[in-house]
Design a protein around this motif. Structure first.
Motif: not given
Length: 239
Positions: A156, A52, A47, A139
């Motif tokens: 985040r 990403l 993760v 995610l």
């Protein structure tokens, strides 16, 4: 706008100290811990910003974040994996001042919902090893589930905006996942709505700037072709 691990590697530079080789060691550390997880047969998903980059634009990364299906008996085994990797790469992972140390987090799934999300992981060559990368929905769910306490947690929200603006995520599914796991305050769903709003604003703002710059570049004396055609047609119709 997904990329590859090569896009991340290109950014692994300490701009404040070009002689610092620590950021460039992240791929080797990643391969080491992934190899241990695969050898143990553990179900996991990478993760954070390493995963990403598969769904959005790559960014500088100094944190390796992994979530795994760890029951009580295997948590000690997983902790030993992390200790062994940290010992092997101690020079790059110890918190030296101004050295941008690389950190490694291996945590268990926080609930049954996240355990199911492990099955959505995408297996791809990443930093030279086949790795299980979290899906865009996983995610975004993590981003919205996390209470922004530290600076990393606050980032985040930025990652959530990027995922939504890039159109790589199924928002309806994420909303359903958050309904399963939210508390009575529905904090996760509230963070999702906030991220959606910020993503829309950022996209609209970018489009507005693009159109403003485009108008500024146009020749004020420029006449579109369709207007020339209208003028010629009107002239032909005159007696």
């Amino acid at each position: 706008m997904g990329g590859s691990s090569a896009d991340i590697e290109a950014l692994l530079i300490d701009v404040t100290d070009p002689n610092n080789q620590t950021p460039g060691m992240l791929p080797a550390i990643f391969r080491d811990i992934i190899g241990r997880l695969d050898a143990a047969g553990l179900a996991y998903a990478v993760v954070g910003r390493i995963a990403l980059a598969l769904h959005e634009q790559a960014r500088f990364v100094s944190v390796i974040e992994i979530v795994a299906d760890l029951d009580v008996d295997r948590r000690q085994e997983a902790a030993e994996f992390v200790r062994t990797t940290r010992a092997r790469f101690a020079e790059c992972m110890d918190p030296h001042p101004f050295r941008r140390p690389i950190s490694l987090t291996l945590r268990p799934c926080i609930c049954a919902t996240e355990m199911r999300l492990l099955a959505d992981a995408i297996i791809l060559p990443w930093f030279g090893v086949a790795a299980r990368l979290a899906s865009a929905e996983h995610l975004l769910w993590v981003c919205c589930r996390t209470e922004p306490v530290t600076l990393d947690d606050a980032e985040r929200h930025v990652d959530a905006i990027a995922l939504i603006a890039g159109g790589a995520v199924d928002l309806h599914r994420v909303q359903g996942l958050l309904r399963e796991t939210d508390d009575v305050d529905e904090a996760g769903q509230r963070r999702l709505r906030l991220a959606i709003g910020d993503a829309v604003l950022s996209t609209t703002s970018s489009f507005s700037r693009f159109m403003a710059e485009r108008r500024a570049r146009l020749d004020p004396n420029y006449v579109p072709v369709w207007r020339w055609l209208q003028t010629e047609t009107a002239s032909d119709d005159e007696p």
